[in-house]
Design a protein around this motif. Structure first.
Motif, PDB file in Angstrom:
ATOM      1  N   LEU A  54       6.959  14.339  22.518  1.00 50.36           N
ATOM      2  CA  LEU A  54       7.755  14.398  21.287  1.00 50.36           C
ATOM      3  C   LEU A  54       7.605  15.773  20.658  1.00 50.36           C
ATOM      4  O   LEU A  54       6.528  16.374  20.696  1.00 50.36           O
ATOM      5  N   PRO A  55       8.676  16.326  20.073  1.00 48.59           N
ATOM      6  CA  PRO A  55       8.591  17.658  19.458  1.00 48.59           C
ATOM      7  C   PRO A  55       7.687  17.637  18.230  1.00 48.59           C
ATOM      8  O   PRO A  55       7.749  16.706  17.420  1.00 48.59           O
ATOM      9  N   LEU A  56       6.847  18.647  18.098  1.00 50.05           N
ATOM     10  CA  LEU A  56       5.939  18.762  16.954  1.00 50.05           C
ATOM     11  C   LEU A  56       6.346  19.957  16.087  1.00 50.05           C
ATOM     12  O   LEU A  56       6.891  20.942  16.596  1.00 50.05           O
ATOM     13  N   PRO A  57       6.096  19.914  14.772  1.00 51.32           N
ATOM     14  CA  PRO A  57       5.465  18.806  14.039  1.00 51.32           C
ATOM     15  C   PRO A  57       6.394  17.608  13.917  1.00 51.32           C
ATOM     16  O   PRO A  57       7.606  17.750  13.774  1.00 51.32           O
ATOM     17  N   LEU A  58       5.793  16.436  13.946  1.00 45.15           N
ATOM     18  CA  LEU A  58       6.507  15.164  13.865  1.00 45.15           C
ATOM     19  C   LEU A  58       6.311  14.583  12.463  1.00 45.15           C
ATOM     20  O   LEU A  58       5.185  14.489  11.980  1.00 45.15           O
ATOM     21  N   THR A  59       7.396  14.215  11.821  1.00 42.94           N
ATOM     22  CA  THR A  59       7.308  13.594  10.495  1.00 42.94           C
ATOM     23  C   THR A  59       7.490  12.090  10.647  1.00 42.94           C
ATOM     24  O   THR A  59       8.572  11.621  11.009  1.00 42.94           O
ATOM     25  N   LEU A  60       6.432  11.361  10.382  1.00 36.08           N
ATOM     26  CA  LEU A  60       6.406   9.918  10.574  1.00 36.08           C
ATOM     27  C   LEU A  60       6.488   9.216   9.215  1.00 36.08           C
ATOM     28  O   LEU A  60       5.719   9.532   8.305  1.00 36.08           O
ATOM     29  N   VAL A  61       7.443   8.300   9.085  1.00 32.07           N
ATOM     30  CA  VAL A  61       7.580   7.515   7.854  1.00 32.07           C
ATOM     31  C   VAL A  61       7.240   6.062   8.174  1.00 32.07           C
ATOM     32  O   VAL A  61       7.858   5.452   9.048  1.00 32.07           O
ATOM     33  N   ILE A  62       6.242   5.521   7.446  1.00 33.94           N
ATOM     34  CA  ILE A  62       5.745   4.173   7.693  1.00 33.94           C
ATOM     35  C   ILE A  62       6.025   3.304   6.468  1.00 33.94           C
ATOM     36  O   ILE A  62       5.693   3.686   5.340  1.00 33.94           O
ATOM     37  N   SER A  63       6.632   2.142   6.697  1.00 33.98           N
ATOM     38  CA  SER A  63       6.870   1.163   5.625  1.00 33.98           C
ATOM     39  C   SER A  63       6.015  -0.066   5.902  1.00 33.98           C
ATOM     40  O   SER A  63       6.223  -0.734   6.924  1.00 33.98           O
ATOM     41  N   LEU A  64       5.057  -0.333   5.025  1.00 35.41           N
ATOM     42  CA  LEU A  64       4.195  -1.503   5.184  1.00 35.41           C
ATOM     43  C   LEU A  64       4.753  -2.638   4.335  1.00 35.41           C
ATOM     44  O   LEU A  64       4.662  -2.615   3.106  1.00 35.41           O
ATOM     45  N   HIS A  65       5.357  -3.617   4.996  1.00 38.09           N
ATOM     46  CA  HIS A  65       5.966  -4.730   4.268  1.00 38.09           C
ATOM     47  C   HIS A  65       4.918  -5.729   3.788  1.00 38.09           C
ATOM     48  O   HIS A  65       4.996  -6.245   2.674  1.00 38.09           O
ATOM     49  N   LYS A  66       3.922  -5.986   4.639  1.00 40.39           N
ATOM     50  CA  LYS A  66       2.951  -7.025   4.310  1.00 40.39           C
ATOM     51  C   LYS A  66       1.631  -6.734   5.001  1.00 40.39           C
ATOM     52  O   LYS A  66       1.604  -6.284   6.149  1.00 40.39           O
ATOM     53  N   ALA A  67       0.543  -6.981   4.314  1.00 40.55           N
ATOM     54  CA  ALA A  67      -0.791  -6.838   4.892  1.00 40.55           C
ATOM     55  C   ALA A  67      -1.601  -8.070   4.534  1.00 40.55           C
ATOM     56  O   ALA A  67      -1.875  -8.320   3.354  1.00 40.55           O
ATOM     57  N   ASP A  68      -1.961  -8.851   5.553  1.00 38.57           N
ATOM     58  CA  ASP A  68      -2.794 -10.040   5.353  1.00 38.57           C
ATOM     59  C   ASP A  68      -4.227  -9.690   5.692  1.00 38.57           C
ATOM     60  O   ASP A  68      -4.565  -9.471   6.865  1.00 38.57           O
ATOM     61  N   ARG A  69      -5.062  -9.629   4.689  1.00 41.94           N
ATOM     62  CA  ARG A  69      -6.467  -9.297   4.916  1.00 41.94           C
ATOM     63  C   ARG A  69      -7.216 -10.525   5.389  1.00 41.94           C
ATOM     64  O   ARG A  69      -7.025 -11.625   4.867  1.00 41.94           O
ATOM     65  N   ARG A  70      -8.058 -10.339   6.391  1.00 39.52           N
ATOM     66  CA  ARG A  70      -8.807 -11.455   6.957  1.00 39.52           C
ATOM     67  C   ARG A  70     -10.277 -11.318   6.566  1.00 39.52           C
ATOM     68  O   ARG A  70     -10.814 -10.225   6.498  1.00 39.52           O
ATOM     69  N   TRP A  71     -10.886 -12.456   6.306  1.00 40.44           N
ATOM     70  CA  TRP A  71     -12.276 -12.478   5.905  1.00 40.44           C
ATOM     71  C   TRP A  71     -13.070 -13.353   6.878  1.00 40.44           C
ATOM     72  O   TRP A  71     -12.610 -14.386   7.330  1.00 40.44           O
ATOM     73  N   PHE A  72     -14.260 -12.894   7.238  1.00 41.36           N
ATOM     74  CA  PHE A  72     -15.120 -13.643   8.152  1.00 41.36           C
ATOM     75  C   PHE A  72     -16.433 -13.966   7.448  1.00 41.36           C
ATOM     76  O   PHE A  72     -17.007 -13.126   6.770  1.00 41.36           O
ATOM     77  N   PHE A  73     -16.881 -15.199   7.621  1.00 45.61           N
ATOM     78  CA  PHE A  73     -18.112 -15.633   6.962  1.00 45.61           C
ATOM     79  C   PHE A  73     -19.092 -16.108   8.020  1.00 45.61           C
ATOM     80  O   PHE A  73     -18.702 -16.600   9.065  1.00 45.61           O
TER      81      PHE A  73
END
Length: 361
Positions: A342-361
């Motif tokens: 891929l040609p550099l520099p590369l401009t990356l745009v990220i859209s985070l719709h949802k993040a489900d955090r997981r917990w461990f006990f």
């Protein structure tokens, strides 16, 4: 200051020389506010001799209100001290010796050999903040903020502004974006001046800054009417620490992320979150090289390329962020990665719709 007024009448006294209807004006919610030293006051007045009743100075005749900083010696001693005893909305008459009625150079002189009277109507008194300690940058609030969120160094802010130099509009901007503290020549101001004004402000606040020194603006004195429309807390975030990141064996300190749209999540996704969203990328000529692509994976999956891992663990649900990539190494991943060459520099745009955090006990 020692007040040298001999006598005065309160606003319920009818001043024959100043009819109320000649000064009809709607008072805002300041009415009744006491004047403090340093306030910017706005008055209408008539100055005349006590014995002769001859008018020697009148803002009414000039059809313009007088504005000055109370208690700072910008007008005659008598008028300066008189307003400090007033409240917004008052109409008062003051008598004092002739020498206390002599103003700055070029101001009209009171008559000889008699005391003088001033009829004064106080229309406004605005608190003035001295941002530099030497009055080279002062400001007053035009619209208060109710959010409580303050501007700080490193944030990306969106502003609207008008810059006037010696009363003439020289620059205007609508929805202008800049990073607070970045070395930019914005709004026609020296870098330090703009930073000082912005750091004194809050989200959705509008203020008028007075700039009196050529060290802060070319062609001073100047006025900057500025409003903060939006604040992005994380305008420029390092994706790796200055030291080697313990979670990955490689070190890419130049990799940084800019938040383009604030999210609604309460905290960053973190290492264990299941993330859902999209990304796309453009090359150096701004042509699209990676079309919009959906993703759904766990941030800490060892097969995820480093750039997505590093960015997504620091993002919040609903955020849109941009990362400029100058190294192919961070684009490679066994399960989630980008094509080769891929040609550099590369401009990356990220859209985070949802993040489900997981917990461990």
């Amino acid at each position: 200051f020692e007040l040298s007024v001999l006598w005065w009448t309160r606003s319920d006294h009818h001043c024959a020389s100043m009819e109320d209807d000649a000064f009809a004006e709607e008072l805002d919610d300041q009415e009744g506010r006491a004047v403090r030293v340093g306030d910017e006051v706005e008055v209408q007045y008539i100055g005349k001799g006590l014995e002769t009743n001859d008018v020697f100075d009148s803002s009414q005749a000039r059809n313009v209100n007088l504005k000055f900083a109370a208690g700072r010696g910008q007008v005659s001693k008598g008028l300066d001290q008189a307003v400090l005893s007033m409240r917004v909305g008052d109409l008062q008459t003051f008598q004092f010796p002739r020498e206390d009625g002599i103003g700055p150079p070029h101001a009209p002189l009171p008559p000889e050999d008699e005391d003088i009277l001033y009829d004064v109507r106080l229309h406004a008194a605005n608190a003035i903040d001295d941002l530099t300690g030497d009055t080279s940058i002062t400001r007053r609030t035009l619209k208060a903020s109710f959010s409580g969120k303050k501007v700080a160094i490193g944030q990306e802010v969106v502003i609207t502004y008008t810059l006037k130099v010696k009363g003439k509009v020289v620059e205007q901007g609508q929805d202008e974006t800049l990073i607070v503290g970045a070395f930019v020549q914005a709004c026609g101001l020296r870098n330090r001046a703009l930073r000082v004004v912005l750091e004194s402000m809050k989200l959705e606040e509008r203020c008028l800054a007075n700039l009196t020194s050529i060290h802060v603006v070319q062609g001073a004195p100047a006025e900057l009417d500025i409003e903060v429309l939006r604040i992005h807390d994380r305008a420029d975030v390092g994706l790796f620490s200055d030291k080697r990141d313990p979670l990955y064996p490689h070190h890419f300190p130049e990799l940084r992320m800019r938040v383009l749209q604030d999210g609604h999540g309460m905290s960053e996704a973190g290492l264990l979150a299941q993330v859902i969203g999209t990304y796309k990328a453009t090359g150096p000529d701004e042509a699209e090289v990676v079309p919009e692509t959906e993703f759904d994976f766990e941030v800490g999956d060892l097969g995820v390329c480093e750039v997505l891992f590093a960015a997504l663990r620091k993002m919040k649900s609903g955020e849109v962020a941009q990362v400029v990539v100058n190294s192919e190494g961070v684009l490679r991943g066994e399960t989630v990665g980008f094509p080769n060459n891929l040609p550099l520099p590369l401009t990356l745009v990220i859209s985070l719709h949802k993040a489900d955090r997981r917990w461990f006990f």
